[in-house]
Scaffold this motif. Sequence first.
Motif, PDB file in Angstrom:
ATOM      1  N   PRO A  99       0.795  -1.240   0.000  1.00 10.06           N
ATOM      2  CA  PRO A  99       0.000   0.000   0.000  1.00 10.06           C
ATOM      3  C   PRO A  99       0.822   1.282   0.000  1.00 10.06           C
ATOM      4  O   PRO A  99       0.280   2.355  -0.273  1.00 10.06           O
ATOM      5  N   GLY A 100       2.102   1.211   0.314  1.00  7.30           N
ATOM      6  CA  GLY A 100       2.919   2.419   0.336  1.00  7.30           C
ATOM      7  C   GLY A 100       2.977   3.054   1.706  1.00  7.30           C
ATOM      8  O   GLY A 100       2.342   2.594   2.672  1.00  7.30           O
ATOM      9  N   PRO A 101       3.722   4.153   1.851  1.00  6.40           N
ATOM     10  CA  PRO A 101       3.865   4.847   3.145  1.00  6.40           C
ATOM     11  C   PRO A 101       2.536   5.396   3.648  1.00  6.40           C
ATOM     12  O   PRO A 101       1.629   5.703   2.871  1.00  6.40           O
ATOM     13  N   ASP A 102       2.419   5.539   4.968  1.00  2.00           N
ATOM     14  CA  ASP A 102       1.176   6.035   5.567  1.00  2.00           C
ATOM     15  C   ASP A 102       0.833   7.444   5.113  1.00  2.00           C
ATOM     16  O   ASP A 102      -0.347   7.791   4.960  1.00  2.00           O
ATOM     17  N   GLU A 103       1.840   8.272   4.887  1.00  2.00           N
ATOM     18  CA  GLU A 103       1.559   9.661   4.511  1.00  2.00           C
ATOM     19  C   GLU A 103       0.925   9.778   3.132  1.00  2.00           C
ATOM     20  O   GLU A 103       0.332  10.812   2.801  1.00  2.00           O
ATOM     21  N   TYR A 104       0.997   8.724   2.309  1.00  2.00           N
ATOM     22  CA  TYR A 104       0.402   8.762   0.979  1.00  2.00           C
ATOM     23  C   TYR A 104      -0.972   8.084   0.928  1.00  2.00           C
ATOM     24  O   TYR A 104      -1.660   8.156  -0.100  1.00  2.00           O
ATOM     25  N   LEU A 105      -1.373   7.436   1.999  1.00  2.00           N
ATOM     26  CA  LEU A 105      -2.635   6.696   1.987  1.00  2.00           C
ATOM     27  C   LEU A 105      -3.847   7.622   2.018  1.00  2.00           C
ATOM     28  O   LEU A 105      -4.836   7.395   1.320  1.00  2.00           O
ATOM     29  N   GLY A 106      -3.802   8.639   2.821  1.00  2.00           N
ATOM     30  CA  GLY A 106      -4.958   9.520   2.940  1.00  2.00           C
ATOM     31  C   GLY A 106      -6.061   8.842   3.743  1.00  2.00           C
ATOM     32  O   GLY A 106      -5.871   7.815   4.395  1.00  2.00           O
ATOM     33  N   SER A 107      -7.286   9.420   3.676  1.00  2.00           N
ATOM     34  CA  SER A 107      -8.418   8.895   4.430  1.00  2.00           C
ATOM     35  C   SER A 107      -9.717   9.266   3.727  1.00  2.00           C
ATOM     36  O   SER A 107      -9.833  10.345   3.135  1.00  2.00           O
ATOM     37  N   CYS A 108     -10.687   8.357   3.798  1.00  2.00           N
ATOM     38  CA  CYS A 108     -12.032   8.643   3.282  1.00  2.00           C
ATOM     39  C   CYS A 108     -12.817   9.338   4.389  1.00  2.00           C
ATOM     40  O   CYS A 108     -13.315   8.682   5.316  1.00  2.00           O
ATOM     41  N   ARG A 109     -12.964  10.622   4.291  1.00  2.00           N
ATOM     42  CA  ARG A 109     -13.503  11.414   5.386  1.00  2.00           C
ATOM     43  C   ARG A 109     -14.986  11.223   5.605  1.00  2.00           C
ATOM     44  O   ARG A 109     -15.488  11.488   6.705  1.00  2.00           O
ATOM     45  N   THR A 110     -15.719  10.766   4.603  1.00  2.00           N
ATOM     46  CA  THR A 110     -17.169  10.603   4.744  1.00  2.00           C
ATOM     47  C   THR A 110     -17.578   9.147   4.942  1.00  2.00           C
ATOM     48  O   THR A 110     -18.770   8.850   5.003  1.00  2.00           O
ATOM     49  N   LEU A 111     -16.615   8.243   5.021  1.00  2.00           N
ATOM     50  CA  LEU A 111     -16.933   6.816   5.091  1.00  2.00           C
ATOM     51  C   LEU A 111     -17.656   6.485   6.388  1.00  2.00           C
ATOM     52  O   LEU A 111     -17.241   6.895   7.478  1.00  2.00           O
ATOM     53  N   GLY A 112     -18.740   5.722   6.261  1.00  2.00           N
ATOM     54  CA  GLY A 112     -19.502   5.316   7.437  1.00  2.00           C
ATOM     55  C   GLY A 112     -19.479   3.825   7.687  1.00  2.00           C
ATOM     56  O   GLY A 112     -19.558   3.375   8.834  1.00  2.00           O
ATOM     57  N   ARG A 113     -19.378   2.995   6.623  1.00  2.00           N
ATOM     58  CA  ARG A 113     -19.468   1.545   6.775  1.00  2.00           C
ATOM     59  C   ARG A 113     -18.318   0.855   6.045  1.00  2.00           C
ATOM     60  O   ARG A 113     -18.038   1.161   4.882  1.00  2.00           O
ATOM     61  N   LEU A 114     -17.695  -0.108   6.719  1.00  2.00           N
ATOM     62  CA  LEU A 114     -16.648  -0.954   6.156  1.00  2.00           C
ATOM     63  C   LEU A 114     -17.056  -2.404   6.365  1.00  2.00           C
ATOM     64  O   LEU A 114     -17.210  -2.859   7.500  1.00  2.00           O
ATOM     65  N   HIS A 115     -17.250  -3.125   5.249  1.00  2.00           N
ATOM     66  CA  HIS A 115     -17.680  -4.512   5.306  1.00  2.00           C
ATOM     67  C   HIS A 115     -16.649  -5.401   4.613  1.00  2.00           C
ATOM     68  O   HIS A 115     -16.231  -5.120   3.480  1.00  2.00           O
ATOM     69  N   LEU A 116     -16.266  -6.492   5.270  1.00  2.00           N
ATOM     70  CA  LEU A 116     -15.364  -7.486   4.699  1.00  2.00           C
ATOM     71  C   LEU A 116     -15.996  -8.862   4.860  1.00  2.00           C
ATOM     72  O   LEU A 116     -16.386  -9.238   5.979  1.00  2.00           O
ATOM     73  N   GLN A 117     -16.122  -9.603   3.754  1.00  2.00           N
ATOM     74  CA  GLN A 117     -16.764 -10.909   3.786  1.00  2.00           C
ATOM     75  C   GLN A 117     -15.993 -11.892   2.914  1.00  2.00           C
ATOM     76  O   GLN A 117     -15.701 -11.620   1.752  1.00  2.00           O
TER      77      GLN A 117
END
Length: 482
Positions: free
Chosen positions: A333-351
């Motif tokens: 994924p690369g360095p943390d400083e380049y990842l950024g963030s989804c500021r409006t994200l409400g739900r994360l689902h993994l199945q």
Amino acid sequence: MSVLEEKRSPDSNIPVKKRAPSWSDIWVKKNTKSLKHVVFAMQLPTLSPNDPKSQTPLPKFSKIDRTLLLSDDLLLKILAKHPVSQRNPNSLVCKRWLNLQGRLVRSLKVLDWEFLESGRLFLRFPNLTHVDLVNGCLFSPRNSGILVSHLMGSMHVGSRFSPYWRLCQENLLPVDMVDRGLRVLAGGCPNLRKLVVIGASEMGLLSVAEECPTLQDLELHKCDDNVLRGIAACENLQILKLVGSVEGLYSSLVSDIGLTILAQGCKRLVKLELSGCEGSFDGIKAIGQCCQMLEELTLSDHRMDDGWLAALSYCENLKTFRFLSCKKIDASPGPDEYLGSCRTLGRLHLQKCQLRNKRSVRALFRVCAVAKEIVIRDCWGLDNGMFIAASICRRVKFLSLEGCSLLTTEGLEAVILSWQGLDSLRVVSCKNIKDGEISPALSTLFSTLKELKWRPDSKSLLASSLTGTGMGKRGGKFFKRT
């Protein structure tokens, strides 16, 4: 004017006054035949079974269909009130009811391709808005007793299999035939809203885009970059599912080129699912920058190149992010400083995902740090070391864990005790989480939850012991109905 008129009797010269005829008298005179039908129907029940007159055959007019007195619009409203399970029996009453029931059908799966190409589909069902053509695009060899089933559909196959096991690819209709059927469908269903098809080309989809401006939901199987040029013409498309390759069924390629074409053409997308698609940082970035209304993104069995995860930060309005049956997240994924963030994200689902790379799992939780709902179901490799990375998601209010067999009570406690706003917890089929390992701090947290479902294994006694205590029902005594 006087309501009485003067008339002289033939036997006398004394004038006789007669009342003017009322509107009911006039109606009876004009509807004598209909009235006789009604009177006859009212007298039929008075005949006893032993009466010889009751054995006489009924007049012909007694066999008249009384529903003929109802207009089509009125009868349609009546039939529409019936449950869906009653529609097939209703269509067997007569030809008129068959046609009317066809006008009520909005969604249909086409099994016979000739039924579509001949135009009989639109005569039988003139008001279709949702059409699934996948099963119709597959032809099965005759006299085959081998049935292959998939979520996409079912088909019969021959005894000789392909060396690459691409069963569906060998049983697809030719592309030109699929395109011809799409042109017929576009001309007969101008109000089409949802379409599911497999094996189409750019030209076939262009005809649908031109003739069906209301198309909002599209599901494309065996899709490649060239086909996406036709999708880009669907200006009002809001929901899109692209299936590039399915192991054992068919193979096709969707790369950054196709994703960029898609992003520039379908700018009103709200939901996007990419299944079996390739791509990288550039393709996801193009979608995030162009499709600014995108709220839900689903990746299923993705084949993305390393480093694509950092592009999610360009999806500024993304609210739901799902992983389904993915063998990896992002190996590099690369360095943390380049990842950024989804500021409006409400739900994360993994199945049904493989979470074996600690670095990629850590990067995923970092990108989704503001998520308020996390659902992890039947994912392999999620142990205490992996799950501890979720501590960065400090806004979580709802956590659901199911089928996480490597996670222990200690690992669960280390994460959820750091979440100050947790309201709901669901733990099901996580065999290494034990009732006897619950600490006092974790018990205190359970007592403050609004909702708690605790079934880590079949031997768990905590759920039954909580019955009647009010634990896990915070605020219940303040909101009881009187």
